[in-house]
Write an enzyme that holds these catalytic residues in place. Structure first.
Site, short mmCIF file in Angstrom:
data_model
loop_
_atom_site.label_atom_id
_atom_site.label_comp_id
_atom_site.label_asym_id
_atom_site.label_seq_id
_atom_site.Cartn_x
_atom_site.Cartn_y
_atom_site.Cartn_z
N CYS A 171 -60.43 20.33 -46.68
CA CYS A 171 -59.80 20.35 -45.35
C CYS A 171 -60.66 19.51 -44.39
O CYS A 171 -60.78 18.31 -44.56
CB CYS A 171 -59.63 21.81 -44.90
SG CYS A 171 -58.82 22.04 -43.32
N ASP B 99 -48.02 19.10 -47.71
CA ASP B 99 -48.99 19.31 -46.62
C ASP B 99 -48.35 18.92 -45.30
O ASP B 99 -47.94 17.77 -45.11
CB ASP B 99 -50.23 18.45 -46.88
CG ASP B 99 -51.42 18.83 -46.02
OD1 ASP B 99 -51.22 19.16 -44.84
OD2 ASP B 99 -52.56 18.77 -46.53
N HIS C 63 -51.14 22.17 -47.90
CA HIS C 63 -52.55 22.10 -47.50
C HIS C 63 -53.30 23.31 -48.07
O HIS C 63 -52.73 24.37 -48.28
CB HIS C 63 -52.64 22.10 -45.97
CG HIS C 63 -53.98 21.69 -45.47
ND1 HIS C 63 -54.45 20.40 -45.57
CD2 HIS C 63 -54.96 22.40 -44.86
CE1 HIS C 63 -55.66 20.33 -45.03
NE2 HIS C 63 -55.99 21.54 -44.61
#
Length: 288
Positions: A168, A225, A257
């Site tokens: 991330c 995502d 994600h």
């Protein structure tokens, strides 16, 4: 040992109950912002055969807290810098370090916000992003990673076999570090942002720095995502190829994600396991 058996040994099947997770995570300073927890998928890696601990690294402008995990025996260990999600070095990031240690690596996760604040004090993501994460300069982060890499040999790390992986927020940092450190042998970026609006603290994004990338990079992304458009991922693929860089980019069609975050509902076991297998293969392919 074949690849399937090896992967199973590095991704233990032990699971935590929700109560066990909360006790463990609270002790590790886990931010409540990441609830709800998916108790059915939370992976716990034990410390059997490992040397683990908390330490500090002298950066010259403060003591940088780090968590490390390594095989109990061995010297000149290949080293992996593990870069946190936006939530800091909580139990999941520590567990990832232990998984890497089980695979033979010295894994070190530095607390990269330590000068600006403590992610444990935030109870919602919006405030965490605005009041803390957005105030952490890229230059500071890259310098602290350099200091962490320089500290690694004191724990048995081999300075000639250095890699980085991040998730991330840390995925973006992984790309930046691959453009920053010429000593880096390999990088693996998990769903790291590739483009954005520049600012004084964040002057460049990975797509701006393709020509400067010095290490082979594996990028792992999810087609679903909502924060990282597939168009950006394809743009990075095209730019890396045009610049003749060593890279591979994998896009998992059914993943969004944070598909490796096994403590959250975003976790997708298939892509997570495949990504982990690809990461280990990438590190070994490039001498780490």
């Amino acid at each position: 040992m074949n690849e399937t058996a090896e992967l199973e040994s590095l991704l233990p099947a032990a699971r935590l109950t929700r109560r066990d997770f909360i006790v463990t995570a609270t002790a590790a300073g886990f931010a409540l912002a990441v609830q709800p927890v998916s108790a059915q998928t939370m992976i716990h890696t034990d410390e059997l055969g490992l040397r683990t601990g908390d330490a500090t690294v002298d950066t010259g402008s403060g003591e940088l807290p780090v968590y490390f995990a390594a095989p109990a025996e061995g010297k000149a260990l290949p080293t992996v810098l593990v870069v946190q999600e936006i939530f800091g070095v909580h139990e999941h990031i520590r567990d990832l370090c232990r998984r890497l240690a089980k695979a033979g690596y010295l894994a070190i996760a530095p607390e990269l916000y330590f000068r600006q604040g403590d992610a444990r004090k935030y109870d919602n993501i919006a405030d965490l992003l605005a009041d803390l994460v957005a105030k952490v300069p890229d230059a500071q982060v890259l310098s602290d990673l350099d200091k962490t890499a320089a500290w690694a040999p004191t724990q048995g790390g081999d300075p000639g076999r250095l890699a980085i992986t991040g998730f991330c927020w840390g995925g973006r940092i992984t790309w930046l570090y691959a453009a920053h450190n010429p000593a880096l042998k390999a990088a693996v970026a998990w769903y790291g942002r590739l483009d954005g609006v520049p600012s004084d603290l964040h002057p460049h994004h990975p797509l701006d720095l393709v020509d400067e990338i010095k290490a082979p990079v594996l990028g792992l992304y999810g087609a679903q995502d909502q924060g990282i458009p597939v168009d950006d991922v394809e743009a990075m693929r095209s730019a890396m190829a045009k610049a003749h860089k060593a890279f591979d980019i994998i896009i998992y069609p059914d993943a969004g994600h944070a598909f490796n975050a096994d403590y959250r509902p975003s976790y997708r076991e298939g892509p997570a396991r495949d990504g982990w297998k690809r990461m280990l293969a990438w590190l070994r392919q490039h001498g780490v």
